[in-house]
Write a protein that holds these residues in place. Structure first.
Motif, PDB file in Angstrom:
ATOM      1  N   MET A   4       0.825  -1.208   0.000  1.00  0.00           N
ATOM      2  CA  MET A   4       0.000   0.000   0.000  1.00  0.00           C
ATOM      3  C   MET A   4       0.860   1.260   0.000  1.00  0.00           C
ATOM      4  N   ILE A   5       1.883   1.286   0.838  1.00  0.00           N
ATOM      5  CA  ILE A   5       2.688   2.492   0.984  1.00  0.00           C
ATOM      6  C   ILE A   5       3.654   2.672  -0.185  1.00  0.00           C
ATOM      7  N   GLY A   6       3.975   1.558  -0.872  1.00  0.00           N
ATOM      8  CA  GLY A   6       4.897   1.648  -1.994  1.00  0.00           C
ATOM      9  C   GLY A   6       4.479   2.666  -3.028  1.00  0.00           C
ATOM     10  N   GLY A   7       3.191   2.712  -3.327  1.00  0.00           N
ATOM     11  CA  GLY A   7       2.714   3.686  -4.319  1.00  0.00           C
ATOM     12  C   GLY A   7       2.937   5.114  -3.869  1.00  0.00           C
ATOM     13  N   PHE A   8       2.682   5.386  -2.586  1.00  0.00           N
ATOM     14  CA  PHE A   8       2.874   6.748  -2.084  1.00  0.00           C
ATOM     15  C   PHE A   8       4.360   7.110  -2.044  1.00  0.00           C
ATOM     16  N   ILE A   9       5.217   6.131  -1.724  1.00  0.00           N
ATOM     17  CA  ILE A   9       6.656   6.387  -1.723  1.00  0.00           C
ATOM     18  C   ILE A   9       7.130   6.730  -3.132  1.00  0.00           C
ATOM     19  N   GLN A  10       6.652   5.962  -4.119  1.00  0.00           N
ATOM     20  CA  GLN A  10       7.036   6.245  -5.503  1.00  0.00           C
ATOM     21  C   GLN A  10       6.568   7.632  -5.922  1.00  0.00           C
ATOM     22  N   THR A  11       5.370   8.015  -5.498  1.00  0.00           N
ATOM     23  CA  THR A  11       4.877   9.353  -5.822  1.00  0.00           C
ATOM     24  C   THR A  11       5.780  10.418  -5.203  1.00  0.00           C
ATOM     25  N   ILE A  51       8.955  10.098  -4.302  1.00  0.00           N
ATOM     26  CA  ILE A  51      10.279  10.081  -4.925  1.00  0.00           C
ATOM     27  C   ILE A  51      10.239  10.755  -6.290  1.00  0.00           C
ATOM     28  N   ASN A  52       9.166  10.504  -7.022  1.00  0.00           N
ATOM     29  CA  ASN A  52       9.040  11.146  -8.334  1.00  0.00           C
ATOM     30  C   ASN A  52       8.990  12.661  -8.225  1.00  0.00           C
ATOM     31  N   SER A  53       8.343  13.149  -7.173  1.00  0.00           N
ATOM     32  CA  SER A  53       8.208  14.597  -7.027  1.00  0.00           C
ATOM     33  C   SER A  53       9.457  15.250  -6.442  1.00  0.00           C
ATOM     34  N   SER A  54      10.255  14.488  -5.689  1.00  0.00           N
ATOM     35  CA  SER A  54      11.402  15.106  -5.013  1.00  0.00           C
ATOM     36  C   SER A  54      12.755  14.702  -5.578  1.00  0.00           C
ATOM     37  N   LEU A  55      12.869  13.473  -6.118  1.00  0.00           N
ATOM     38  CA  LEU A  55      14.180  13.005  -6.564  1.00  0.00           C
ATOM     39  C   LEU A  55      14.279  12.768  -8.066  1.00  0.00           C
ATOM     40  N   GLY A  88      20.856  13.073 -12.455  1.00  0.00           N
ATOM     41  CA  GLY A  88      20.604  12.453 -13.749  1.00  0.00           C
ATOM     42  C   GLY A  88      19.851  11.144 -13.709  1.00  0.00           C
ATOM     43  N   LEU A  89      19.316  10.772 -12.541  1.00  0.00           N
ATOM     44  CA  LEU A  89      18.589   9.507 -12.414  1.00  0.00           C
ATOM     45  C   LEU A  89      17.089   9.750 -12.374  1.00  0.00           C
ATOM     46  N   PRO A  90      16.308   8.967 -13.116  1.00  0.00           N
ATOM     47  CA  PRO A  90      14.844   9.090 -13.042  1.00  0.00           C
ATOM     48  C   PRO A  90      14.328   8.581 -11.702  1.00  0.00           C
ATOM     49  N   GLY A  91      13.113   8.969 -11.365  1.00  0.00           N
ATOM     50  CA  GLY A  91      12.527   8.622 -10.072  1.00  0.00           C
ATOM     51  C   GLY A  91      12.457   7.142  -9.810  1.00  0.00           C
ATOM     52  N   TRP A  92      12.178   6.325 -10.836  1.00  0.00           N
ATOM     53  CA  TRP A  92      12.027   4.892 -10.599  1.00  0.00           C
ATOM     54  C   TRP A  92      13.346   4.245 -10.172  1.00  0.00           C
ATOM     55  N   ARG A  96       0.791   9.837 -13.269  1.00  0.00           N
ATOM     56  CA  ARG A  96       1.689   8.951 -12.535  1.00  0.00           C
ATOM     57  C   ARG A  96       1.246   8.821 -11.081  1.00  0.00           C
ATOM     58  N   ALA A  97       0.862   9.928 -10.490  1.00  0.00           N
ATOM     59  CA  ALA A  97       0.429   9.885  -9.088  1.00  0.00           C
ATOM     60  C   ALA A  97      -0.806   9.006  -8.938  1.00  0.00           C
ATOM     61  N   GLN A  98      -1.761   9.104  -9.853  1.00  0.00           N
ATOM     62  CA  GLN A  98      -2.971   8.285  -9.771  1.00  0.00           C
ATOM     63  C   GLN A  98      -2.642   6.799  -9.944  1.00  0.00           C
ATOM     64  N   LYS A  99      -1.718   6.485 -10.864  1.00  0.00           N
ATOM     65  CA  LYS A  99      -1.347   5.086 -11.083  1.00  0.00           C
ATOM     66  C   LYS A  99      -0.695   4.481  -9.844  1.00  0.00           C
ATOM     67  N   ASN A 100       0.000   5.307  -9.088  1.00  0.00           N
ATOM     68  CA  ASN A 100       0.642   4.825  -7.873  1.00  0.00           C
ATOM     69  C   ASN A 100      -0.307   4.794  -6.686  1.00  0.00           C
TER      70      ASN A 100
END
Length: 451
Positions: A167-174, A176-180, A185-189, A294-298
């Motif tokens: 459950m929390i994995g999706g929010f963490i990915q969201t 990370i995508n917004s902050s990192l 030079g690295l994408p969020g994933w 992306r946020a909705q998918k996560n």
């Protein structure tokens, strides 16, 4: 009835000393095992999160390659089940579990450097072998420390922690995508896998120092000599260490325990396919008319394990209170599988029904905690080695089937409708009820013989 239930929730221990012991066990065993399983599931679920938020395009995924990677993971996970549980006889759990965590954390961080789907495939195979120690190993440990009236609730809490990772994995990915995303030079994933690996290491260190092993070999500094003696007296006296030999394995595989519980979990495990294969995320990613961010998918698929957490805790607690009637949850998962599949088939163009059914399907996660607690209950008076092998075989058998089941019925190329998978779900949901009845009859016979 309500008063009895409230009394049960407060605890079934008969003395303040025993209650204090159980509180210590809950703190040190459950905190470590739940954090371990949370991180275990976080690593697994974040592959799909990464896939739908950039990895698919960056690594040029084609066709069923995501499902092939998941199958390779399942093969490694299956291979590791019985060896990992047997290893607990030769390596202390407080050494074995944390060492496996360090190894899979390293594999997770290496995933961030992958340049092709085949790279991830190789990494995930070895990661799966190390992760296979967590689920069946913890159920063996729980059965070693807790009584029958305590086991279901603890198994439920442990299982819920894995769902929390999903459950929390999706929010963490969201986040990370917004902050990192784009940092250095690295994408969020890619950052997702790096962060996952890093946060696993402190929990491993905690386990090295404070995990209590099993009642007969514990050296935990927080347990007094009296508490160590009480811990041994609380559970049946059985042979804890049995020489692993060909004769022993033949004995294991000829008992009705191995046959019926393995078949039961092979069938019941496939009733979780909607959730374990992240069908809602894949449905959203391939939706014929709607485009999701992306946020909705996560974030939207996080509701599935949230339902699973509530259902798991409810059924685990209820079946403990009902004195171990674990079979009851089987009727729930059978009904759920048939209805959710039928409605998705009947309304292929109704997005609301699809979302609602995938959320409802998350409730079948409840069978994990209750069925493994059921096996621990029935095998409580058997030698520990047999209990370890049966529990490992249950998950091993399920994963061996799931290695090809997910590709045949739930391949990413079948999105968004998974028609073939819906019919498969109806079939296993009906089959689970039939095998559940047979297992219940044999468990009842065992209880009558013991009494």
């Amino acid at each position: 009835m309500v008063a009895n239930f409230l009394e049960y929730l407060r605890g079934s221990q008969t003395s303040p000393a025993e209650r204090k012991l159980v509180q210590k066990l809950d703190f040190f065993i459950l905190t470590f095992c739940c954090l371990m399983y949370f991180l275990n599931y976080l690593d697994r679920s974040n592959l799909t999160n990464a896939y739908v938020t950039g990895m698919q395009q960056d690594l040029n995924f084609r066709g069923n390659q995501l499902n092939q990677i998941n199958t390779v993971f399942t093969v490694g996970y299956t291979i590791g089940q019985i060896p990992c549980n047997i290893a607990l006889y030769y390596v202390k759990p407080r050494i074995f579990f944390p060492s496996c965590m360090v190894a899979w954390a390293a594999c997770t961080m290496v995933t961030a450097a992958a340049q092709h789907p085949r790279d991830i495939m190789a990494i995930r195979f070895f990661q799966a072998i190390f992760e296979s120690s967590t689920f069946v190993g913890t159920h063996y440990i729980l059965g070693s420390w807790y009584t029958g009236s305590e086991l279901g609730k603890r198994s439920g809490i442990f299982t819920a922690s894995g769902l929390a990772g999903t459950m929390i994995g999706g929010f963490i990915q969201t986040g990370i995508n917004s902050s990192l995303d784009g940092r250095h030079g690295l994408p969020g994933w890619r950052w997702l896998f790096i962060v996952d690996g890093i946060i696993t290491l402190p929990v491993a260190v905690y386990g090295y120092f404070l995990f209590p092993d099993t009642p007969r070999n514990t050296q935990a500094p927080y347990l007094s000599p009296e508490e160590k003696t009480m811990a041994i007296d609380r559970v049946p006296e059985v042979s804890e260490r049995t020489p692993i030999s060909l004769g022993f394995l033949k004995h294991c595989f000829s008992t009705w325990y191995w046959y019926f519980f393995t078949i039961l979990w092979i069938i019941a495990g496939e009733t979780e396919s909607f959730s374990t294969n992240s069908l809602l995320a894949l449905y959203m990613n391939a939706h014929p008319t709607n485009t999701y961010s992306r946020a909705q998918k996560n974030n939207y698929p996080s509701g599935v394990p949230a339902v699973g957490i509530v259902s798991t805790l409810f059924w685990a607690t209820l079946t403990d209170f009902l004195q171990g009637k674990r079979y009851l949850v089987g009727y729930w998962i059978g009904i759920t599988g048939v209805i959710t599949s039928a409605l998705i088939l009947a309304y292929p163009d109704n997005t609301t029904i699809h979302f609602a059914m995938y959320y409802w399907a998350g409730s079948v996660y409840a069978c994990q905690a209750t069925f493994f607690a059921w096996a621990n209950d029935v095998l409580r008076y058997e030698e520990d080695a047999l209990r370890a092998v049966v529990i490992a075989s249950m998950n091993m058998g399920s994963n061996a089937i799931n290695a090809w089941w997910s590709i045949v019925f739930y391949g990413a190329n079948f999105a968004p409708y998974f028609t073939r998978g819906m019919w498969a779900m109806i079939a296993v949901s009906i089959a689970s009820k039939l095998d559940l009845f047979r297992t219940f009859v044999f468990s009842l016979r065992f209880c009558l013989e013991c009494s």
